[in-house]
Design an enzyme around this catalytic site. Sequence first.
Site, PDB file in Angstrom:
ATOM      1  CB  SER A 247      -0.888   0.008   1.243  1.00 30.42           C
ATOM      2  OG  SER A 247      -0.075   0.270   2.372  1.00 30.42           O
ATOM      3  CE  LYS A 248      -2.212   6.841  -2.294  1.00 30.92           C
ATOM      4  NZ  LYS A 248      -3.607   6.751  -1.894  1.00 30.92           N
ATOM      5  NE  ARG A 249       0.979   0.192   6.173  1.00 32.65           N
ATOM      6  CZ  ARG A 249       1.786  -0.774   6.467  1.00 32.65           C
ATOM      7  NH1 ARG A 249       2.965  -0.530   6.960  1.00 32.65           N
ATOM      8  NH2 ARG A 249       1.434  -2.028   6.262  1.00 32.65           N
ATOM      9  N   GLY A 251       5.562   3.226   0.219  1.00 31.25           N
ATOM     10  CA  GLY A 251       6.265   4.089  -0.735  1.00 31.25           C
ATOM     11  C   GLY A 251       5.508   4.119  -2.049  1.00 31.25           C
TER      12      GLY A 251
END
Length: 479
Positions: A247-249, A251
């Site tokens: 996920s976005k977390r 990167g």
Amino acid sequence: MQVTEDKNDPPIRTRFAPSPTGFLHIGGARTALFCWLAARASGGQFVLRIEDTDQVRSTGESVQAILDGLAWLELTPDEGPYFQSERMALYHAAVARLLDQGRAYRCYCSRERLESLREQAMASGQKPRYDGRCRSLSQPPADIEPVIRFRNPDSGTVAFHDRVRGPIEFDNRELDDLVIQRADGSPTYNLAVVVDDLDMRINLVVRGDDHINNTPRQINLYHALDATPPEFAHVPMILGEDGARLSKRHGAVSVMAWRELGYLPDALLNYLARLGWSSGDRELFSRDELVSLFQVEDVNRKASRFDMEKLNWLNQLYLRSESTQRTLPELDWHLRRIGLDPACGPALEDLLAVQSQRCETLVEMVEQSRAFYADFDDFDPVAAKKHLRPVAVEPLRALRTQLQDCDWTPEALGLAVNRTAEALEVGLGKIGQPLRVALVGHGSSPSIDQTLWLVGRARALERIDRALDFIDQRVRANG
Ligand code: GLU
């Protein structure tokens, strides 16, 4: 187990069907790649369909981002993009047919009732499901716009052979009567996808395994429409390095963000192919090799972990070995992106030949090439203090004289530097580092012959003069 495709199998006609509610995610790109490969490998077709029935969440920008991402990876569709929002009449016709045949019904249940059904089920530890109350309403309420539900079979099983996961079976009692059309008349995903896959004659659906629970519902819909379902291949998800779903977390997740980080499309594609598919223990595959080797059965069943180090390794390999024809446009794009003009410096081939030995990404490469395309403002103070000193004056002057008319090749330039060092009886370091700081403004660059070569004669002479002035001023300032 390797399943060899029967030569007589019909060509695969598959589709990539993203919802345009965000960028082209790395997982989506991999699904698109597997679809594209399955189609190419069998001489079939790859169709692009934009699933934009959710008017609120779908945006034109996302559509563009998806098209850009696919174009950058050169996953070119043979057909499409089709847009579901332009195909409403087909969905309405299918719903009307199901209603006519008693395979669907209008449901007037309120949100509150459905919510309380859900709560009751949860409280008794059961899976929430619709209880079928509106299946046989004798007097429908007049003032409510109904949703339409599919009448799922009450008994029996739905079985299919997933081409990645093998045999899968669901009990119909697990499945409730799913909504196929909302109160506002819009079709739901499960209805639209079946109508489209049928209409587009898709014979293999390749998609993420987060859709696996939808598949039995869709198969029941195919049967209700008197149609044969396509085959399915559900590909596992991608995990981050920590084992959690990517996920976005973690990167960058959008394909175009990887471009911005300096990865080559072919390297990313090679990486994505290996992220969940293998052919022996080989790592490097050209597009053509992927096409000739790919079989959807060889996609792993287990989720794969994103491995940054491996991607960097592959990217560097591609930077070094990919044909320059493919790499130079990307290098050009990156130079312009940081405000450098590719015409104001060495030929991009030359830059690539030197810098690909030292850099893992194009971002690193252009960052370390600024001084070849533009003047720098100030010398790095630490490097200047250490290397631009009076002892450097004589070597820099001597070298300047040599550089005025020597051949401008790395070999000739290396020789000029060596000769100067020998003539003055100084070590190479005494001449190389001051020269480097003079040429690029700081103490790190490719080997000195290559640095000179890339800086070019006019700039090199000018910059040596500037460094000599700098030393001169320094001496004066210190009295
Ligand atoms: N629009 C769906 C998604 O983006 C497609 C699922 C499918 O391929 O059937 O997840």
